[in-house]
Design an enzyme around this catalytic site. Structure first.
Site, PDB file in Angstrom:
ATOM      1  N   HIS A 209       0.861  -1.226  -0.032  1.00  0.00           N
ATOM      2  CA  HIS A 209      -0.138   0.055   0.075  1.00  0.00           C
ATOM      3  C   HIS A 209       0.748   1.217  -0.078  1.00  0.00           C
ATOM      4  O   HIS A 209       0.821   2.031  -0.882  1.00  0.00           O
ATOM      5  CB  HIS A 209      -1.036  -0.090   1.202  1.00  0.00           C
ATOM      6  CG  HIS A 209      -1.645   1.161   1.449  1.00  0.00           C
ATOM      7  ND1 HIS A 209      -3.156   1.283   1.318  1.00  0.00           N
ATOM      8  CD2 HIS A 209      -1.410   2.285   1.818  1.00  0.00           C
ATOM      9  CE1 HIS A 209      -3.559   2.538   1.497  1.00  0.00           C
ATOM     10  NE2 HIS A 209      -2.410   3.316   1.982  1.00  0.00           N
ATOM     11  N   GLU A 210       1.695   1.282   1.133  1.00  0.00           N
ATOM     12  CA  GLU A 210       2.881   2.478   1.210  1.00  0.00           C
ATOM     13  C   GLU A 210       3.631   2.624  -0.215  1.00  0.00           C
ATOM     14  O   GLU A 210       3.939   3.812  -0.555  1.00  0.00           O
ATOM     15  CB  GLU A 210       3.372   2.572   2.205  1.00  0.00           C
ATOM     16  CG  GLU A 210       2.536   2.382   3.579  1.00  0.00           C
ATOM     17  CD  GLU A 210       1.759   3.489   3.953  1.00  0.00           C
ATOM     18  OE1 GLU A 210       1.923   4.417   2.934  1.00  0.00           O
ATOM     19  OE2 GLU A 210       0.881   3.399   4.598  1.00  0.00           O
TER      20      GLU A 210
ATOM     21  N   HIS B 267       1.799   4.300  -3.023  1.00  0.00           N
ATOM     22  CA  HIS B 267       2.003   5.777  -2.896  1.00  0.00           C
ATOM     23  C   HIS B 267       3.241   6.328  -3.208  1.00  0.00           C
ATOM     24  O   HIS B 267       3.485   7.315  -3.991  1.00  0.00           O
ATOM     25  CB  HIS B 267       1.671   6.107  -1.172  1.00  0.00           C
ATOM     26  CG  HIS B 267       0.263   6.032  -0.860  1.00  0.00           C
ATOM     27  ND1 HIS B 267      -0.839   6.474  -1.321  1.00  0.00           N
ATOM     28  CD2 HIS B 267      -0.081   5.319   0.391  1.00  0.00           C
ATOM     29  CE1 HIS B 267      -1.930   6.216  -0.865  1.00  0.00           C
ATOM     30  NE2 HIS B 267      -1.596   5.554   0.366  1.00  0.00           N
TER      31      HIS B 267
END
Length: 263
Positions: free
Chosen positions: A64-65, A68
């Site tokens: 997820h990170e 980003h």
């Protein structure tokens, strides 16, 4: 020079190590694989499911990170590579407490996928509102992709009773990914949904969102603490889950199994 070339590590002179998966991430993947094997073969099944779900959840948080950071890197913020965000190392995140520890506690105690604290992005280096929104939406997109991937086996009607613990863990992981997707997309200041919306707001509203952003998690807890909002949230999640083929009974069993210390 194109945007792609500006993001080329050879052009920037960045070491390959800035893009190489960290040992911590690879260890999490290994634990996920081994614990899944243990759950499949019912080797200390309750503890195996615990490790399977927790390690799988941590792997998804890293991805997820990373999403980003990768979109931010391709959009102009090349400093994310220097900060170690592209190594999938969870210890490099701007706030380990919010990104890792708090979401894990909520998984164990509440059984939902709480959004983690995002990587720090230099928005001044990002040109265009659309790119800024895509950076914020990249994380929830990973959670949605994980949800769909985890639910694919259930579309083929596997014999869940033969490997009940394993499939319960998969169902719980899918539920966590689904709740994380929904929560992350809420237009709450500080969450991905709010961050994706902010560039399109009027300046005064943007300033209000920026002031409230550090308290987004508190606001989220306050909202979910309200019985009506909590009920609507879970009704919506289970409605979507039913449509996607999430077996809710398996999810409930998985939630019980990860609390291996309870009998």
């Amino acid at each position: 020079m194109s945007d792609w070339r500006r993001g080329d590590p050879l052009v920037l002179g960045l070491p390959r190590a800035a893009f190489r998966p960290s040992g911590i991430f690879l260890a999490l993947v290994a634990i996920f694989a081994v614990s899944g094997f243990m759950a499949w073969h019912q080797v200390t099944p309750r503890f195996a499911v615990f490790l399977f779900v927790i390690s799988g959840w941590l792997v998804s948080l890293c991805l997820h990170e990373y999403a980003h950071a990768l979109v931010a890197y391709r959009s102009g913020d090349t400093d994310v590579a220097h900060r170690g965000y592209l190594t999938l190392n969870p210890l490099k995140y701007s706030n380990v407490l919010l990104s890792i520890i708090l979401p894990l506690l909520v998984v164990l105690l509440g059984g939902i996928g709480l959004p983690g604290g995002a990587v720090w992005v230099d928005h001044a280096a990002i040109r265009g509102r659309l790119r800024k929104s895509l950076i914020s939406l990249a994380g929830p997109a990973v959670n949605l992709a994980c949800t769909l991937l985890l639910l694919i086996p259930f579309a083929f009607d596997p014999d869940v009773w033969l490997h009940l613990e394993f499939w319960s863990g998969v169902a719980l992981l899918a539920f966590l990914q689904l709740t994380a997707t929904v929560l992350n997309l809420l237009p709450v200041p500080g969450l991905d949904g709010g961050n994706a919306l902010t560039p399109w707001l009027k300046p005064n509203t943007q300033r209000m969102y920026n002031v409230l952003a550090p308290y987004g998690f508190i606001l989220l807890f306050v909202l979910l603490w309200q019985p009506e909002i909590n009920r609507y949230f879970f009704d919506f999640v289970f409605f979507v889950g039913d449509g996607l083929g999430l077996p809710d009974q398996l999810y409930a069993l998985g939630r019980e199994l990860i609390r291996f210390w309870q009998r």
